[in-house]
Write a protein that holds these residues in place. Structure first.
Motif, PDB file in Angstrom:
ATOM      1  N   TYR A 293       0.827  -1.206   0.000  1.00  0.00           N
ATOM      2  CA  TYR A 293       0.000   0.000   0.000  1.00  0.00           C
ATOM      3  C   TYR A 293       0.863   1.259   0.000  1.00  0.00           C
ATOM      4  CZ  TYR A 293      -4.681  -1.962   0.909  1.00  0.00           C
ATOM      5  OH  TYR A 293      -5.907  -2.603   0.812  1.00  0.00           O
ATOM      6  N   VAL A 294       0.349   2.277  -0.695  1.00  0.00           N
ATOM      7  CA  VAL A 294       0.951   3.613  -0.664  1.00  0.00           C
ATOM      8  C   VAL A 294      -0.062   4.567  -0.043  1.00  0.00           C
ATOM      9  CG1 VAL A 294       1.653   5.576  -2.088  1.00  0.00           C
ATOM     10  CG2 VAL A 294       2.495   3.282  -2.624  1.00  0.00           C
ATOM     11  N   TYR A 295       0.415   5.408   0.873  1.00  0.00           N
ATOM     12  CA  TYR A 295      -0.455   6.445   1.424  1.00  0.00           C
ATOM     13  C   TYR A 295       0.081   7.809   1.010  1.00  0.00           C
ATOM     14  CZ  TYR A 295      -3.402   9.298   4.316  1.00  0.00           C
ATOM     15  OH  TYR A 295      -4.316  10.243   4.720  1.00  0.00           O
ATOM     16  N   ILE A 296      -0.742   8.555   0.276  1.00  0.00           N
ATOM     17  CA  ILE A 296      -0.400   9.924  -0.138  1.00  0.00           C
ATOM     18  C   ILE A 296      -1.253  10.876   0.694  1.00  0.00           C
ATOM     19  CG2 ILE A 296      -0.317  11.571  -2.041  1.00  0.00           C
ATOM     20  CD1 ILE A 296       1.626   9.233  -2.373  1.00  0.00           C
ATOM     21  N   GLY A 297      -0.634  11.505   1.674  1.00  0.00           N
ATOM     22  CA  GLY A 297      -1.362  12.353   2.600  1.00  0.00           C
ATOM     23  C   GLY A 297      -1.632  13.740   2.050  1.00  0.00           C
ATOM     24  N   GLY A 298      -2.312  14.537   2.861  1.00  0.00           N
ATOM     25  CA  GLY A 298      -2.576  15.922   2.504  1.00  0.00           C
ATOM     26  C   GLY A 298      -1.474  16.826   3.030  1.00  0.00           C
ATOM     27  N   ALA A 299      -1.791  18.099   3.211  1.00  0.00           N
ATOM     28  CA  ALA A 299      -0.799  19.058   3.724  1.00  0.00           C
ATOM     29  C   ALA A 299      -0.591  18.831   5.216  1.00  0.00           C
ATOM     30  CB  ALA A 299      -1.275  20.476   3.470  1.00  0.00           C
ATOM     31  N   ILE A 300       0.645  18.737   5.627  1.00  0.00           N
ATOM     32  CA  ILE A 300       0.960  18.479   7.035  1.00  0.00           C
ATOM     33  C   ILE A 300       0.471  19.608   7.934  1.00  0.00           C
ATOM     34  CG2 ILE A 300       3.260  19.546   6.998  1.00  0.00           C
ATOM     35  CD1 ILE A 300       4.188  17.172   8.758  1.00  0.00           C
ATOM     36  N   THR A 301       0.270  20.805   7.365  1.00  0.00           N
ATOM     37  CA  THR A 301      -0.193  21.969   8.139  1.00  0.00           C
ATOM     38  C   THR A 301      -1.697  21.949   8.407  1.00  0.00           C
ATOM     39  OG1 THR A 301      -0.426  23.198   6.073  1.00  0.00           O
ATOM     40  CG2 THR A 301       1.642  23.462   7.273  1.00  0.00           C
ATOM     41  N   ASP A 302      -2.402  21.024   7.760  1.00  0.00           N
ATOM     42  CA  ASP A 302      -3.865  20.960   7.859  1.00  0.00           C
ATOM     43  C   ASP A 302      -4.258  19.868   8.855  1.00  0.00           C
ATOM     44  OD1 ASP A 302      -6.610  20.637   7.531  1.00  0.00           O
ATOM     45  OD2 ASP A 302      -6.540  20.753   5.348  1.00  0.00           O
ATOM     46  N   ASN A 303      -4.959  20.255   9.911  1.00  0.00           N
ATOM     47  CA  ASN A 303      -5.354  19.274  10.921  1.00  0.00           C
ATOM     48  C   ASN A 303      -6.206  18.157  10.341  1.00  0.00           C
ATOM     49  OD1 ASN A 303      -5.498  18.573  13.888  1.00  0.00           O
ATOM     50  ND2 ASN A 303      -7.673  18.733  13.445  1.00  0.00           N
TER      51      ASN A 303
ATOM     52  N   ALA B 116      -5.249  11.418   0.191  1.00  0.00           N
ATOM     53  CA  ALA B 116      -5.955  12.209   1.198  1.00  0.00           C
ATOM     54  C   ALA B 116      -7.216  12.857   0.659  1.00  0.00           C
ATOM     55  CB  ALA B 116      -5.028  13.269   1.768  1.00  0.00           C
ATOM     56  N   ASN B 117      -7.200  13.292  -0.616  1.00  0.00           N
ATOM     57  CA  ASN B 117      -8.410  13.870  -1.203  1.00  0.00           C
ATOM     58  C   ASN B 117      -8.408  13.628  -2.710  1.00  0.00           C
ATOM     59  OD1 ASN B 117      -6.607  15.776  -2.189  1.00  0.00           O
ATOM     60  ND2 ASN B 117      -7.803  17.538  -1.535  1.00  0.00           N
ATOM     61  N   ASP B 118      -9.399  14.145  -3.391  1.00  0.00           N
ATOM     62  CA  ASP B 118      -9.510  13.890  -4.827  1.00  0.00           C
ATOM     63  C   ASP B 118      -8.457  14.636  -5.641  1.00  0.00           C
ATOM     64  OD1 ASP B 118     -11.592  12.095  -4.563  1.00  0.00           O
ATOM     65  OD2 ASP B 118     -13.145  13.631  -4.767  1.00  0.00           O
ATOM     66  N   ALA B 119      -8.029  15.807  -5.165  1.00  0.00           N
ATOM     67  CA  ALA B 119      -6.979  16.535  -5.877  1.00  0.00           C
ATOM     68  C   ALA B 119      -5.680  15.731  -5.871  1.00  0.00           C
ATOM     69  CB  ALA B 119      -6.768  17.900  -5.243  1.00  0.00           C
ATOM     70  N   THR B 120      -5.314  15.204  -4.686  1.00  0.00           N
ATOM     71  CA  THR B 120      -4.103  14.385  -4.613  1.00  0.00           C
ATOM     72  C   THR B 120      -4.288  13.066  -5.356  1.00  0.00           C
ATOM     73  OG1 THR B 120      -4.813  13.611  -2.422  1.00  0.00           O
ATOM     74  CG2 THR B 120      -3.228  15.415  -2.480  1.00  0.00           C
ATOM     75  N   ALA B 121      -5.501  12.523  -5.333  1.00  0.00           N
ATOM     76  CA  ALA B 121      -5.777  11.306  -6.099  1.00  0.00           C
ATOM     77  C   ALA B 121      -5.567  11.552  -7.590  1.00  0.00           C
ATOM     78  CB  ALA B 121      -7.200  10.820  -5.837  1.00  0.00           C
ATOM     79  N   GLY B 122      -5.930  12.753  -8.044  1.00  0.00           N
ATOM     80  CA  GLY B 122      -5.716  13.096  -9.446  1.00  0.00           C
ATOM     81  C   GLY B 122      -4.242  13.060  -9.811  1.00  0.00           C
ATOM     82  N   GLY B 123      -3.390  13.601  -8.933  1.00  0.00           N
ATOM     83  CA  GLY B 123      -1.949  13.546  -9.161  1.00  0.00           C
ATOM     84  C   GLY B 123      -1.424  12.126  -9.158  1.00  0.00           C
ATOM     85  N   VAL B 124      -1.935  11.320  -8.253  1.00  0.00           N
ATOM     86  CA  VAL B 124      -1.557   9.907  -8.178  1.00  0.00           C
ATOM     87  C   VAL B 124      -1.876   9.200  -9.496  1.00  0.00           C
ATOM     88  CG1 VAL B 124      -2.231   7.687  -7.138  1.00  0.00           C
ATOM     89  CG2 VAL B 124      -1.722   9.663  -5.671  1.00  0.00           C
ATOM     90  N   ILE B 125      -3.080   9.431 -10.001  1.00  0.00           N
ATOM     91  CA  ILE B 125      -3.534   8.736 -11.211  1.00  0.00           C
ATOM     92  C   ILE B 125      -2.739   9.194 -12.437  1.00  0.00           C
ATOM     93  CG2 ILE B 125      -5.526   8.452 -12.756  1.00  0.00           C
ATOM     94  CD1 ILE B 125      -7.226   8.478 -10.083  1.00  0.00           C
ATOM     95  N   GLU B 126      -2.330  10.448 -12.467  1.00  0.00           N
ATOM     96  CA  GLU B 126      -1.463  10.911 -13.556  1.00  0.00           C
ATOM     97  C   GLU B 126      -0.140  10.152 -13.553  1.00  0.00           C
ATOM     98  OE1 GLU B 126      -0.798  15.068 -14.134  1.00  0.00           O
ATOM     99  OE2 GLU B 126      -2.869  15.583 -13.636  1.00  0.00           O
ATOM    100  N   ALA B 127       0.421   9.950 -12.367  1.00  0.00           N
ATOM    101  CA  ALA B 127       1.680   9.205 -12.256  1.00  0.00           C
ATOM    102  C   ALA B 127       1.492   7.747 -12.668  1.00  0.00           C
ATOM    103  CB  ALA B 127       2.215   9.295 -10.829  1.00  0.00           C
ATOM    104  N   LEU B 128       0.350   7.172 -12.317  1.00  0.00           N
ATOM    105  CA  LEU B 128       0.056   5.793 -12.722  1.00  0.00           C
ATOM    106  C   LEU B 128      -0.123   5.698 -14.234  1.00  0.00           C
ATOM    107  CD1 LEU B 128      -2.434   4.702  -9.888  1.00  0.00           C
ATOM    108  CD2 LEU B 128      -0.037   4.015 -10.139  1.00  0.00           C
ATOM    109  N   GLU B 129      -0.791   6.682 -14.816  1.00  0.00           N
ATOM    110  CA  GLU B 129      -0.998   6.693 -16.269  1.00  0.00           C
ATOM    111  C   GLU B 129       0.332   6.719 -17.016  1.00  0.00           C
ATOM    112  OE1 GLU B 129      -3.463  10.121 -16.783  1.00  0.00           O
ATOM    113  OE2 GLU B 129      -5.352   8.971 -16.660  1.00  0.00           O
ATOM    114  N   ALA B 130       1.289   7.467 -16.465  1.00  0.00           N
ATOM    115  CA  ALA B 130       2.604   7.567 -17.103  1.00  0.00           C
ATOM    116  C   ALA B 130       3.313   6.210 -17.161  1.00  0.00           C
ATOM    117  CB  ALA B 130       3.462   8.584 -16.363  1.00  0.00           C
ATOM    118  N   GLN B 131       2.923   5.312 -16.269  1.00  0.00           N
ATOM    119  CA  GLN B 131       3.518   3.981 -16.237  1.00  0.00           C
ATOM    120  C   GLN B 131       2.578   2.909 -16.794  1.00  0.00           C
ATOM    121  OE1 GLN B 131       6.746   3.489 -15.260  1.00  0.00           O
ATOM    122  NE2 GLN B 131       6.790   5.738 -15.125  1.00  0.00           N
ATOM    123  N   GLY B 132       1.455   3.355 -17.366  1.00  0.00           N
ATOM    124  CA  GLY B 132       0.500   2.403 -17.921  1.00  0.00           C
ATOM    125  C   GLY B 132      -0.251   1.603 -16.872  1.00  0.00           C
TER     126      GLY B 132
END
Length: 365
Positions: free
Chosen positions: A178-188, A247-263
């Protein structure tokens, strides 16, 4: 005869004086009755007044660069104005110094209550201090302000948000990396989401079913930073990853872009939250597994009601308290909803959060 005349005049004077006193008391009672009637909401046009003037709310927002926060702004404004109050709104777009400056500006406009969506949970305590010095009450909206004497907090059960994400993914991938991509550390909230995720994952980690091969915060919640994090996770693990919780859909979008780059987009389950339109479309496409929907309309409407009550000094019923590092803050926490392909119609579309036409890119005829 002279004494009798004086006595008559004295008697008349006393009668007139007593009559004037009674008239003044009646006038005062009438005025008090009118003010009480207005403060209790008995006025017929539902105008909300505070010491003879309309309640004025300041809304200090972290950002308007994400779809959900634009919705919060519009819904909150509509709700406040429907109550007969006024609202001034400013957004700092992730700039702590600007948010402080904007909050000072709002306070200088003689607002009664300051509603804050903090960018930095710790730094925003300085805003609370300034508000208190000006006699302005503070409501923390969606994100908790840390280490400050805030008056009220309204949000969703953010640990539950994390739990919903983890349950959805572990039901599909009960074992693996599993990979966990968190949000901003400054955000509670980012910490609460992560806590909820690991409430579910920890037993599976402890018995060896799941291993966390990458765990990183995402600066400022941006998709670009999430992309970089996910790219690093893929490189470190030779693309051998079984599931991602973002952590949220914006970060999920970045994750999916990285996955797309690797097929790998659509091959690896990805969870997010916020029910952004792009995320719902990704769920339909099959590149995102689920999101967590936090019904913003009831959040914004309840926050508006609470802000006005704070301004008027009315008693507020809360369903819990949340410790922010300094005090146990009276809190109202709403329930989030898990959304997957199977229940989009019953949740997102049924609530009017997104229309079917928006989701499927169809134009109304």
């Amino acid at each position: 005869m002279g004494r009798r005349y004086v006595r008559i005049l004295l008697f008349v004077f006393i009668v007139l004086y007593m009559w004037a006193l009674v008239a003044c008391e009646d006038s005062e009672e009438t005025l008090i009755s009118e003010v009480t009637s207005k403060s209790s909401g008995a006025d017929t046009d539902h105008e909300i007044e505070f010491l003879g003037e309309k309640v004025k709310i300041g809304f200090s927002m972290d950002t308007l660069e994400e779809d959900r926060w634009v919705r919060d702004r519009d819904l909150f404004k509509e709700a406040v104005e429907s109550l007969g109050a006024e609202v001034e709104i400013m957004a700092a777009n992730g700039d702590d110094a600007l948010q402080l400056l904007q909050a000072e500006t709002l306070i200088s406009q003689e607002i009664d209550v300051l509603v804050i969506v903090p960018h930095n949970a710790e730094a925003t305590a300085a805003i609370v201090n300034k508000a208190q010095l000006a006699g302005v009450k503070v409501l923390s909206y969606d994100r908790l302000i840390k280490n400050a004497d805030i008056d009220l907090y309204i949000s969703f059960d953010n640990e539950q948000v994390g739990e919903l994400k983890a349950r959805a993914i572990t039901s599909r991938v009960p074992t693996g990396k599993y990979v966990y991509i968190g949000g901003a550390i400054t955000d509670n909230n980012a910490h609460l989401f992560k806590s909820g995720v690991f409430n579910v994952l920890k037993p599976l980690i402890d018995n060896g079913d799941i291993s966390i091969v990458y765990d990183q915060w995402t600066k400022d919640w941006t998709p670009t930073n999430a992309f970089a994090n996910m790219e690093a996770a893929l490189i470190a693990n030779n693309n051998e990853i079984d599931a991602v919780i973002a952590a949220n859909d914006a970060t999920a979008g970045g994750v999916i872009e990285a996955l797309e780059a690797q097929g790998l987009a659509g091959e690896i389950p990805v969870a997010g939250q916020d029910a952004d339109l792009a995320a719902i479309q990704r769920i339909i496409e099959g590149t995102q597994t689920m999101t967590v929907y936090k019904p913003i309309k009831p959040l914004a409407e309840e926050a508006a009601i609470l802000a006005v009550k704070l301004a008027r000094g009315e008693k507020i019923e809360t369903n819990t308290t949340v410790n922010n590092g300094k005090i146990d803050v009276p809190s109202v926490l709403l329930s989030p909803v898990s959304v997957e392909l199977e229940n989009i119609s019953e949740t997102i579309i049924a609530d009017g959060f997104h229309t079917r036409e928006e989701i499927y890119n169809q134009k109304e005829q």
